[in-house]
Enzyme design. Structure first.
Site, PDB file in Angstrom:
ATOM      1  N   LYS A  96       0.838  -1.191   0.000  1.00 32.42           N
ATOM      2  CA  LYS A  96       0.000   0.000   0.000  1.00 32.42           C
ATOM      3  C   LYS A  96       0.877   1.247   0.000  1.00 32.42           C
ATOM      4  O   LYS A  96       1.903   1.291   0.694  1.00 32.42           O
ATOM      5  CB  LYS A  96      -0.919  -0.015   1.226  1.00 32.42           C
ATOM      6  CG  LYS A  96      -1.914   1.140   1.300  1.00 32.42           C
ATOM      7  CD  LYS A  96      -2.833   1.004   2.514  1.00 32.42           C
ATOM      8  CE  LYS A  96      -3.798   2.173   2.626  1.00 32.42           C
ATOM      9  NZ  LYS A  96      -4.706   2.042   3.788  1.00 32.42           N
ATOM     10  N   SER A 171      -9.552   2.501   2.883  1.00 30.36           N
ATOM     11  CA  SER A 171      -8.629   3.231   2.030  1.00 30.36           C
ATOM     12  C   SER A 171      -7.637   2.335   1.309  1.00 30.36           C
ATOM     13  O   SER A 171      -6.909   2.795   0.425  1.00 30.36           O
ATOM     14  CB  SER A 171      -7.868   4.255   2.875  1.00 30.36           C
ATOM     15  OG  SER A 171      -7.034   3.607   3.831  1.00 30.36           O
ATOM     16  N   SER A 195     -10.179   0.380   7.147  1.00 31.87           N
ATOM     17  CA  SER A 195      -9.588   0.475   5.807  1.00 31.87           C
ATOM     18  C   SER A 195      -8.953  -0.791   5.275  1.00 31.87           C
ATOM     19  O   SER A 195      -8.539  -0.839   4.114  1.00 31.87           O
ATOM     20  CB  SER A 195      -8.558   1.612   5.773  1.00 31.87           C
ATOM     21  OG  SER A 195      -9.192   2.860   5.835  1.00 31.87           O
TER      22      SER A 195
END
Length: 501
Positions: A96, A171, A195
């Site tokens: 990420k 997210s 997230s």
């Protein structure tokens, strides 16, 4: 490089900023007195620090063209080959884009960090490579990770590969899309309000938010110290357990960690659930925006666990119903203070400070108009409330969080795991590109009611797919366990996974 010395006039100005009114004579006196203290800053600046070694060769990578970036899930593509063998040998991994990978650009979904290149690997990145994993790049994430939807990144919308045209969740949007599409085997996620678990639920894959502090956050862009979690996103429960084995454990650098120890989580995968006490939490069902099909599929999942020998109870957690409200001041005021006012590091903590990241983040006010709608709202509210109420609501929310934590602990003394929908609704359609702030905000936070509370309490929880709606949108069930009891989560999650395969 010496620290810039103030003039006498700048001393007077700085004093006024903290409520001190100097005369010209007093300012001159304090100007002289400051010089000896600033000499210490110069000495600190001249000394070298020891950063963790970057062991494995890599190149900076490329930003892929749209043709080579299905679902807009990649931020940067590269290849970093880890050790020749290990637990993750043969496994491909996406990182990420809120995680430092040395030599590879990192934007955290923002325009503000564009051009920043870390000089260190996050602890979890180093661990993946030491165990033979192959990193294929950085996955897109939402603007400063402040959205449960996949439509707020500076890099554009991320599309759900399971349901084209729909939200992939956020997210950790790119990570989940890459895993769900089969482009990588596993990916990292970060979870301050849901997230990891939200995009896992929306995309029909497995996402675990570990016990707070189990996985070191060193080298990951901090949001709020008491809410920060990093964890694994995978297609299968077995891979999730394997990935956590590598990620977990103290690194001696993260102040969030207190004696965190990795366990052989893979051994839990085929243990079954005979005699396992499962508590259905009524406050997690029928919540605002809930779809009947989602609630029904999760209740059916409970019956599947029961058919495999689990004992099903209904157990109330009253404060879960207001858990997202308790979480909100902590998230908004804590995020504004740490992430924005203090450039994601702040003070009153030990650990590895990534100075280059602090420098890059410190310019955020110059580009504040470029913040996403979710960030503008969050920072506005966080600044307004903390500055006008002296942090009172952050403090009261943390006090209430102790009560909510006790509420969870009480329930988990009566059962082994708790069960509820991960999100009240399945994936929603992506907003139109010209959508207004109202719709953008609604699609970003409508789904956090069940996930946010355990970010505040720190209990581990996992989202596992338990079927689909009548129009083929994935549905996730969330299991919650006692602190550091991820083993039980994996046992129950694997039984559910097997029931739907």
């Amino acid at each position: 490089m010496s620290i810039k010395r103030p003039t006498v006039e700048e001393v007077k100005t700085a004093a006024l900023e903290i409520g001190i009114h100097f005369t010209e004579s007093e300012a001159t006196t304090y100007h002289k007195l400051m010089q000896g203290q600033l000499d210490a800053f110069d000495l600190v600046d001249s000394m070298d620090i020891q950063l963790p070694e970057v062991k494995y060769p890599r190149h900076s990578g490329i930003k892929p063209s749209s043709e080579n970036n299905p679902y807009n899930a990649w931020a940067v593509k590269t290849t970093i080959q880890g050790a020749s063998d290990g637990k993750l040998s043969g496994k491909t991994i996406a990182i990420k884009d809120n995680v430092c990978v040395a030599g590879v650009p990192m934007s955290n979904g923002t325009s503000i960090l564009e051009g920043y290149i870390p000089d260190v690997d996050a602890t979890i990145v180093q661990r993946f490579l030491d165990e033979g994993g192959t990193i294929l790049g950085k996955s897109n994430c939402e603007y400063y990770c402040a959205s449960g939807g996949s439509h707020t990144s500076h890099n554009g919308y991320v599309e759900n590969p399971t349901v084209p045209g729909f939200n992939a969740g956020g997210s950790s949007s790119g990570s989940s899309a890459l895993v769900a599409a089969g482009i990588v085997d596993m990916a990292t996620g970060g979870d301050q309000g849901g997230s990891i678990r939200i995009p896992a639920s929306y995309c029909g894959i497995v996402g675990l938010k570990p016990t707070h502090g189990l996985v070191p956050y060193t080298g990951v862009f901090a949001v709020e110290l008491t809410l920060d979690h990093a964890g694994p996103i995978t297609r299968t429960v077995a891979d999730n357990a394997l990935m956590l084995e590598v990620m977990a454990g103290a690194d001696g650098l993260d102040p969030r960690q207190k004696g965190a120890v990795s366990q052989p989580y893979s051994e839990a995968v085929n243990k079954g659930v005979k005699g396992l006490r499962v508590g259905i939490v009524p406050e997690g069902f029928g919540t605002p925006g809930a779809e009947i099909e989602v609630d029904e599929r999760v209740m059916e999942a409970a019956k599947k666990l029961e058919a495999k020998g689990a004992i099903i109870h209904t157990i109330s957690i009253p404060l879960h119903a207001v858990g997202a409200a308790i979480w909100t001041p902590i998230f908004l005021e804590g995020t504004y203070d740490l992430m924005m006012r203090n450039n994601s590091y702040g003070t009153n903590m030990k650990g590895l400070f990534v100075e280059g990241l602090m420098d890059a983040q410190s310019n955020w006010k110059e580009k504040a108009d470029e913040l996403s709608e979710t960030m503008k709202l969050g920072m506005l509210t966080g600044h307004f409330t903390s500055s006008r109420t002296k942090g009172r609501y952050y403090g009261k929310a943390q006090n209430l969080n102790r009560l909510m934590t006790a509420d969870y602990d009480r329930a988990l003394s009566e059962v082994d795991v708790l069960l509820m929908p991960t999100t009240p609704m399945a994936a929603t359609r992506l907003p139109e590109k010209d959508a207004g702030a109202e719709e953008i905000i609604a699609r970003a936070f409508e789904m956090v009611g069940n996930t946010a509370p355990t970010c505040a309490t720190g209990h581990p929880s996992i989202s596992v797919p338990v079927g689909k709606t009548s129009d083929d949108r994935p549905i996730g069930a969330m299991l919650i366990a006692k602190y550091h009891d991820e083993m039980t989560l994996f046992s129950a999650a694997q039984v559910l996974e097997a029931s739907y395969s």
